[in-house]
Enzyme design. Structure first.
Site, PDB file in Angstrom:
ATOM      1  N   THR A 123       0.821  -1.219   0.000  1.00 14.25           N
ATOM      2  CA  THR A 123       0.000   0.000   0.000  1.00 14.25           C
ATOM      3  C   THR A 123       0.854   1.267   0.000  1.00 14.25           C
ATOM      4  OG1 THR A 123      -1.433   1.293   1.482  1.00 14.25           O
ATOM      5  CG2 THR A 123      -0.146  -0.402   2.520  1.00 14.25           C
ATOM      6  N   ASP A 124       0.299   2.337  -0.527  1.00 13.81           N
ATOM      7  CA  ASP A 124       0.993   3.638  -0.484  1.00 13.81           C
ATOM      8  C   ASP A 124       1.180   4.117   0.963  1.00 13.81           C
ATOM      9  OD1 ASP A 124      -1.690   4.292   0.064  1.00 13.81           O
ATOM     10  OD2 ASP A 124      -1.864   5.824  -1.492  1.00 13.81           O
ATOM     11  N   GLU A 125       0.393   3.540   1.892  1.00 12.86           N
ATOM     12  CA  GLU A 125       0.437   4.019   3.282  1.00 12.86           C
ATOM     13  C   GLU A 125       1.780   3.741   3.951  1.00 12.86           C
ATOM     14  OE1 GLU A 125      -3.163   3.512   5.535  1.00 12.86           O
ATOM     15  OE2 GLU A 125      -4.349   3.344   3.722  1.00 12.86           O
ATOM     16  N   TYR A 147      -1.518  -0.427  11.111  1.00 12.88           N
ATOM     17  CA  TYR A 147      -1.750  -1.079   9.815  1.00 12.88           C
ATOM     18  C   TYR A 147      -0.573  -0.855   8.880  1.00 12.88           C
ATOM     19  CZ  TYR A 147      -3.289  -1.449   4.939  1.00 12.88           C
ATOM     20  OH  TYR A 147      -3.345  -1.736   3.593  1.00 12.88           O
ATOM     21  N   LYS A 151       2.266  -3.510   7.409  1.00 15.45           N
ATOM     22  CA  LYS A 151       2.460  -3.724   5.959  1.00 15.45           C
ATOM     23  C   LYS A 151       3.916  -3.429   5.580  1.00 15.45           C
ATOM     24  CE  LYS A 151      -0.138  -4.615   3.111  1.00 15.45           C
ATOM     25  NZ  LYS A 151      -0.584  -5.938   2.579  1.00 15.45           N
TER      26      LYS A 151
HETATM   27  P1  NAD Z   1      -9.989  -6.950   2.631  1.00 13.81           P
HETATM   28  O1  NAD Z   1      -9.924  -6.560   4.066  1.00 13.81           O
HETATM   29  O2  NAD Z   1     -11.227  -6.681   1.852  1.00 13.81           O
HETATM   30  O3  NAD Z   1      -9.700  -8.518   2.484  1.00 13.81           O
HETATM   31  C1  NAD Z   1      -8.663  -9.170   3.158  1.00 13.81           C
HETATM   32  C2  NAD Z   1      -8.845 -10.665   2.931  1.00 13.81           C
HETATM   33  O4  NAD Z   1      -7.760 -11.350   3.581  1.00 13.81           O
HETATM   34  C3  NAD Z   1     -10.139 -11.225   3.527  1.00 13.81           C
HETATM   35  O5  NAD Z   1     -10.754 -12.092   2.614  1.00 13.81           O
HETATM   36  C4  NAD Z   1      -9.673 -11.982   4.771  1.00 13.81           C
HETATM   37  O6  NAD Z   1     -10.500 -13.069   5.120  1.00 13.81           O
HETATM   38  C5  NAD Z   1      -8.295 -12.456   4.312  1.00 13.81           C
HETATM   39  N1  NAD Z   1      -7.382 -12.718   5.443  1.00 13.81           N
HETATM   40  C6  NAD Z   1      -7.126 -11.909   6.517  1.00 13.81           C
HETATM   41  N2  NAD Z   1      -6.247 -12.514   7.333  1.00 13.81           N
HETATM   42  C7  NAD Z   1      -5.915 -13.699   6.763  1.00 13.81           C
HETATM   43  C8  NAD Z   1      -5.032 -14.755   7.116  1.00 13.81           C
HETATM   44  N3  NAD Z   1      -4.316 -14.712   8.253  1.00 13.81           N
HETATM   45  N4  NAD Z   1      -4.931 -15.810   6.280  1.00 13.81           N
HETATM   46  C9  NAD Z   1      -5.660 -15.871   5.137  1.00 13.81           C
HETATM   47  N5  NAD Z   1      -6.523 -14.923   4.771  1.00 13.81           N
HETATM   48  C10 NAD Z   1      -6.638 -13.836   5.549  1.00 13.81           C
HETATM   49  O7  NAD Z   1      -8.719  -6.284   1.961  1.00 13.81           O
HETATM   50  P2  NAD Z   1      -8.539  -5.574   0.545  1.00 13.81           P
HETATM   51  O8  NAD Z   1      -9.032  -4.187   0.643  1.00 13.81           O
HETATM   52  O9  NAD Z   1      -9.054  -6.474  -0.518  1.00 13.81           O
HETATM   53  O10 NAD Z   1      -6.948  -5.492   0.487  1.00 13.81           O
HETATM   54  C11 NAD Z   1      -6.201  -6.563  -0.090  1.00 13.81           C
HETATM   55  C12 NAD Z   1      -4.728  -6.219  -0.023  1.00 13.81           C
HETATM   56  O11 NAD Z   1      -4.490  -4.989  -0.704  1.00 13.81           O
HETATM   57  C13 NAD Z   1      -4.208  -6.017   1.401  1.00 13.81           C
HETATM   58  O12 NAD Z   1      -2.932  -6.604   1.488  1.00 13.81           O
HETATM   59  C14 NAD Z   1      -4.125  -4.513   1.553  1.00 13.81           C
HETATM   60  O13 NAD Z   1      -3.107  -4.135   2.451  1.00 13.81           O
HETATM   61  C15 NAD Z   1      -3.803  -4.093   0.137  1.00 13.81           C
HETATM   62  N6  NAD Z   1      -4.267  -2.733  -0.225  1.00 13.81           N
HETATM   63  C16 NAD Z   1      -5.573  -2.390  -0.105  1.00 13.81           C
HETATM   64  C17 NAD Z   1      -5.989  -1.115  -0.501  1.00 13.81           C
HETATM   65  C18 NAD Z   1      -7.448  -0.707  -0.414  1.00 13.81           C
HETATM   66  O14 NAD Z   1      -7.742   0.456  -0.689  1.00 13.81           O
HETATM   67  N7  NAD Z   1      -8.373  -1.589  -0.096  1.00 13.81           N
HETATM   68  C19 NAD Z   1      -5.075  -0.195  -0.982  1.00 13.81           C
HETATM   69  C20 NAD Z   1      -3.736  -0.572  -1.088  1.00 13.81           C
HETATM   70  C21 NAD Z   1      -3.352  -1.854  -0.714  1.00 13.81           C
HETATM   71  P1  TYD Z   2     -10.320   4.567   4.734  1.00 11.38           P
HETATM   72  O1  TYD Z   2     -11.361   4.197   3.747  1.00 11.38           O
HETATM   73  O2  TYD Z   2     -10.390   3.976   6.112  1.00 11.38           O
HETATM   74  O3  TYD Z   2      -8.911   4.286   4.061  1.00 11.38           O
HETATM   75  P2  TYD Z   2      -7.428   4.702   4.552  1.00 11.38           P
HETATM   76  O4  TYD Z   2      -7.477   5.191   5.944  1.00 11.38           O
HETATM   77  O5  TYD Z   2      -6.725   3.389   4.449  1.00 11.38           O
HETATM   78  O6  TYD Z   2      -6.958   5.729   3.575  1.00 11.38           O
HETATM   79  O7  TYD Z   2     -10.313   6.146   4.918  1.00 11.38           O
HETATM   80  C1  TYD Z   2     -10.138   6.992   3.803  1.00 11.38           C
HETATM   81  C2  TYD Z   2     -10.165   8.427   4.300  1.00 11.38           C
HETATM   82  O8  TYD Z   2     -11.470   8.694   4.812  1.00 11.38           O
HETATM   83  C3  TYD Z   2      -9.211   8.668   5.448  1.00 11.38           C
HETATM   84  O9  TYD Z   2      -8.654   9.977   5.312  1.00 11.38           O
HETATM   85  C4  TYD Z   2     -10.080   8.617   6.684  1.00 11.38           C
HETATM   86  C5  TYD Z   2     -11.426   9.111   6.184  1.00 11.38           C
HETATM   87  N1  TYD Z   2     -12.612   8.543   6.848  1.00 11.38           N
HETATM   88  C6  TYD Z   2     -13.587   9.387   7.398  1.00 11.38           C
HETATM   89  O10 TYD Z   2     -13.479  10.617   7.328  1.00 11.38           O
HETATM   90  N2  TYD Z   2     -14.659   8.810   8.012  1.00 11.38           N
HETATM   91  C7  TYD Z   2     -14.817   7.457   8.096  1.00 11.38           C
HETATM   92  O11 TYD Z   2     -15.816   6.984   8.705  1.00 11.38           O
HETATM   93  C8  TYD Z   2     -13.819   6.606   7.531  1.00 11.38           C
HETATM   94  C9  TYD Z   2     -13.941   5.118   7.605  1.00 11.38           C
HETATM   95  C10 TYD Z   2     -12.732   7.197   6.912  1.00 11.38           C
END
Ligand code: NAD
Ligand code: TYD
Length: 334
Positions: A123-125, A147, A151
């Protein structure tokens, strides 16, 4: 190619599996997922009967299952993670366990079975917050939440397995994804579903934090490009090119749904809240000829429509574990 996709029952993983099965008729996928609160087999109902797809329930920290499955595949794509910043602030331990130890367990298996490709979905985070300009792949890691630091820990292990053991790893770092089947704790699905129920939209702090939004299918295309043509040992940033403040985003969602801005409530800020994320994605463009091609407004409309037509999907989730989490979240904020 035979793939082990971990965390494939979650948001991005399920979109990626669907994408790969459709785009690559010779691709086989094993999906290893623990089915935490965020894992949902409904996300892959349409793939269930595909002979090139198999689901295995299990934990990426469990070396036995990880070894058994890694022995059967050419490549591993690791999506499995605990992913929600607010939950990591309340209960960080599972983040360390899955995002660090789970990554370690997968890397050990990748080493043991001489896997051809190991892709770490990051992630960019991990770069932290940036006031001006954008992070490149060479920027320092300065994660600010449990988090993002877990990561980052996973990313550093991946790097060390490439350098020390020559495991053919690649890391992708994407910006905030949005699209169908995102768990309704993240801002876009939370605000769409709350607005549909005429419930308040809790905007943190001054609402001026900036995120760069990437449509999930564009991320899947980029991960596919990295898997096929990325260079081993490298990191690739994947951004959407859509940087907006949370307030602007919230107003766009309300406008699409025809709901009033009086639904917005300002709540105390998230502790350690990163102000702005921004990625320089020129490496991906130059090396892999990739750029996102989905228009943000169109994709946001499609996403809003998906939540409007799939109300039973999110209502079920919001009535389960989510209620307890949300109550806990707002107890600490008031
Ligand atoms: P999500 O929370 O929707 O899904 C995570 C999945 O991982 C779930 O199906 C969960 O059951 C499974 N999981 C959790 N712990 C596990 C374990 N110990 N063993 C096996 N499975 C397990 O997440 P997402 O939003 O689809 O993100 C997927 C990946 O992308 C993550 O690694 C996250 O850090 C990365 N990512 C997400 C975003 C975003 O905006 N959602 C952005 C950048 C990177
Ligand atoms: P989020 O979707 O939790 O993603 P991330 O923190 O990983 O970027 O949050 C996106 C942005 O929205 C973040 O700046 C926090 C803000 N946010 C709110 O203002 N209210 C909310 O209830 C949530 C979940 C997030």
């Amino acid at each position: 190619m035979k793939l082990l996709v971990t965390g494939g029952a979650g948001f991005i993983g399920s979109n990626f599996i669907r994408y790969m099965l459709k785009e690559h008729p010779s691709c086989w996928v094993i999906n290893l997922d623990k089915l935490t609160y965020a894992g949902n087999l409904e996300n892959l109902r349409d793939c269930e009967n595909n002979p090139r797809y198999k689901f295995v329930k299990g934990d990426i920290c469990d070396a036995k299952v990880v070894n058994r499955l890694t022995a059967q595949v050419d490549a591993v794509v690791n999506f499995a993670a605990e992913t929600h910043v607010d939950r990591s602030i309340l209960t960080p331990e599972s983040f360390i366990e899955t995002d660090v130890r789970g990554t370690f367990t997968l890397l050990e298996a990748a080493k043991k079975y001489k896997i051809k490709r190991y892709i770490q979905i990051s992630t960019d985070e991990v770069y932290g917050s940036i006031a001006k300009g954008s992070f490149t792949e060479k920027s320092h890691l300065s994660p600010n939440s449990p988090y993002s630091s877990s990561k980052a820990g996973g990313d550093l292990l991946v790097r060390s397995y490439f350098i020390t053991y020559k495991v053919p790893t690649i890391i992708t770092r994407s910006s905030n994804n949005f699209g169908p089947a995102q768990y309704p704790e993240k801002i876009i699905p939370l605000f769409i579903t709350n607005a549909l129920e005429d419930k308040p939209l809790p905007l943190y702090g001054d609402g001026k934090n900036v995120r760069d939004w990437l449509y999930v299918v564009d991320n899947c295309r980029a991960i596919d490009a990295v898997l096929q043509r990325g260079r081993e040992g490298e990191v690739y940033n994947i951004g959407g090119g859509n940087e907006i403040t949370n307030r602007v985003l919230t107003n766009l969602i309300l406008k699409q749904l025809g709901k009033p801005s009086s639904l917005i409530v300002r709540v105390p800020d998230r502790p350690g809240h990163d102000r702005r994320y921004s990625l320089d994605c020129s490496k991906l463009k130059k090396e892999l000829k990739y750029a996102p091609d989905t228009d943000f407004t169109t994709a946001l409309t499609e996403t809003v429509n998906w939540y409007c037509t799939n109300q039973s999907w999110w209502k079920k989730l919001k009535n389960k574990d989510f209620k307890k989490y949300y109550a806990q979240q707002y107890k600490t904020k008031s």
